[in-house]
Design a protein around this motif. Structure first.
Motif, PDB file in Angstrom:
ATOM      1  N   ILE A   2      22.508  -3.760 -15.695  1.00 51.77           N
ATOM      2  CA  ILE A   2      22.191  -2.639 -16.572  1.00 51.77           C
ATOM      3  C   ILE A   2      23.487  -2.032 -17.092  1.00 51.77           C
ATOM      4  N   HIS A   3      23.539  -1.853 -18.390  1.00 49.60           N
ATOM      5  CA  HIS A   3      24.699  -1.241 -19.031  1.00 49.60           C
ATOM      6  C   HIS A   3      24.264   0.057 -19.692  1.00 49.60           C
ATOM      7  N   GLU A   4      25.229   0.875 -20.030  1.00 48.08           N
ATOM      8  CA  GLU A   4      24.956   2.166 -20.662  1.00 48.08           C
ATOM      9  C   GLU A   4      24.088   2.020 -21.903  1.00 48.08           C
ATOM     10  N   HIS A   6      21.808  -0.086 -22.464  1.00 48.91           N
ATOM     11  CA  HIS A   6      20.428  -0.476 -22.175  1.00 48.91           C
ATOM     12  C   HIS A   6      19.486   0.716 -22.258  1.00 48.91           C
ATOM     13  N   VAL A   7      19.965   1.899 -21.914  1.00 49.62           N
ATOM     14  CA  VAL A   7      19.141   3.102 -22.019  1.00 49.62           C
ATOM     15  C   VAL A   7      18.779   3.342 -23.478  1.00 49.62           C
ATOM     16  N   GLN A   8      19.742   3.174 -24.372  1.00 56.32           N
ATOM     17  CA  GLN A   8      19.499   3.348 -25.806  1.00 56.32           C
ATOM     18  C   GLN A   8      18.554   2.271 -26.330  1.00 56.32           C
ATOM     19  N   ILE A   9      18.754   1.052 -25.890  1.00 57.44           N
ATOM     20  CA  ILE A   9      17.900  -0.057 -26.318  1.00 57.44           C
ATOM     21  C   ILE A   9      16.468   0.179 -25.839  1.00 57.44           C
ATOM     22  N   LEU A  10      16.318   0.593 -24.601  1.00 56.88           N
ATOM     23  CA  LEU A  10      14.990   0.886 -24.063  1.00 56.88           C
ATOM     24  C   LEU A  10      14.313   1.988 -24.862  1.00 56.88           C
TER      25      LEU A  10
END
Length: 88
Positions: A2-4, A6-10
Protein backbone atom coordinates in the motif's frame (compact mmCIF):
# COMPACT_ATOMS: atom_id res chain seq x y z
CA UNK A 1 2.08 -3.02 -0.97
CA UNK A 2 0.00 0.00 0.00
CA UNK A 3 1.31 3.40 -1.00
CA UNK A 4 0.10 6.89 -0.16
CA UNK A 5 -1.46 7.24 -3.61
CA UNK A 6 -3.57 4.11 -3.10
CA UNK A 7 -5.86 6.08 -0.79
CA UNK A 8 -6.46 8.59 -3.59
CA UNK A 9 -6.96 5.82 -6.15
CA UNK A 10 -9.43 4.06 -3.86
CA UNK A 11 -11.34 7.31 -3.42
CA UNK A 12 -11.56 7.78 -7.21
CA UNK A 13 -12.77 4.21 -7.71
CA UNK A 14 -15.42 4.63 -5.02
CA UNK A 15 -16.50 7.82 -6.75
CA UNK A 16 -16.78 5.95 -10.06
CA UNK A 17 -18.74 3.18 -8.34
CA UNK A 18 -21.28 5.66 -6.98
CA UNK A 19 -21.45 7.44 -10.29
CA UNK A 20 -22.09 4.16 -12.10
CA UNK A 21 -24.92 3.35 -9.70
CA UNK A 22 -26.45 6.72 -10.56
CA UNK A 23 -26.18 5.92 -14.28
CA UNK A 24 -28.09 2.68 -13.71
CA UNK A 25 -30.85 4.70 -12.04
CA UNK A 26 -30.83 7.10 -14.98
CA UNK A 27 -31.32 4.18 -17.36
CA UNK A 28 -34.22 2.87 -15.30
CA UNK A 29 -35.70 6.37 -15.41
CA UNK A 30 -35.30 6.27 -19.22
CA UNK A 31 -33.13 9.38 -19.37
CA UNK A 32 -32.00 10.49 -22.84
CA UNK A 33 -29.16 8.52 -24.42
CA UNK A 34 -27.05 11.66 -24.76
CA UNK A 35 -27.11 12.18 -21.00
CA UNK A 36 -26.28 8.53 -20.37
CA UNK A 37 -23.33 8.53 -22.76
CA UNK A 38 -21.97 11.70 -21.18
CA UNK A 39 -22.15 10.17 -17.70
CA UNK A 40 -20.62 6.88 -18.84
CA UNK A 41 -17.75 8.85 -20.39
CA UNK A 42 -17.15 10.55 -17.03
CA UNK A 43 -16.96 7.15 -15.29
CA UNK A 44 -14.60 5.80 -17.96
CA UNK A 45 -12.36 8.82 -17.54
CA UNK A 46 -12.24 8.43 -13.76
CA UNK A 47 -11.38 4.74 -14.01
CA UNK A 48 -8.79 5.35 -16.73
CA UNK A 49 -7.05 8.00 -14.63
CA UNK A 50 -7.09 5.74 -11.56
CA UNK A 51 -5.56 2.91 -13.59
CA UNK A 52 -2.81 5.14 -14.99
CA UNK A 53 -1.98 6.44 -11.52
CA UNK A 54 -1.81 2.91 -10.14
CA UNK A 55 0.54 1.84 -12.95
CA UNK A 56 2.71 4.92 -12.42
CA UNK A 57 2.80 4.26 -8.68
CA UNK A 58 3.80 0.63 -9.23
CA UNK A 59 6.57 1.57 -11.62
CA UNK A 60 7.93 4.27 -9.31
CA UNK A 61 7.78 2.34 -6.06
CA UNK A 62 7.72 -1.34 -6.87
CA UNK A 63 10.08 -1.30 -9.83
CA UNK A 64 12.36 1.76 -9.88
CA UNK A 65 12.91 1.79 -6.12
CA UNK A 66 13.63 -1.93 -6.09
CA UNK A 67 16.13 -1.63 -8.94
CA UNK A 68 17.82 1.28 -7.18
CA UNK A 69 18.03 -0.74 -3.96
CA UNK A 70 19.54 -3.66 -5.84
CA UNK A 71 16.57 -5.92 -5.10
CA UNK A 72 15.44 -6.27 -8.73
CA UNK A 73 17.45 -6.91 -11.86
CA UNK A 74 17.22 -4.75 -14.95
CA UNK A 75 15.74 -7.67 -16.87
CA UNK A 76 13.01 -8.23 -14.28
CA UNK A 77 12.22 -4.50 -14.29
CA UNK A 78 11.85 -4.58 -18.07
CA UNK A 79 9.50 -7.57 -17.82
CA UNK A 80 7.46 -5.74 -15.17
CA UNK A 81 7.20 -2.68 -17.40
CA UNK A 82 6.24 -4.77 -20.43
CA UNK A 83 3.54 -6.58 -18.43
CA UNK A 84 2.01 -3.22 -17.43
CA UNK A 85 2.46 -1.41 -20.74
CA UNK A 86 -0.39 -3.34 -22.33
CA UNK A 87 -2.78 -1.64 -19.93
CA UNK A 88 -1.79 1.91 -20.85
Amino acid sequence: MIHETHVQILQRLKQAHGHLAKILEMMTDERPCGELVQQIQAVESTIHNAKRRLIQDHLEHCVVDEVAAGNMSRETAIREFAALAKYL
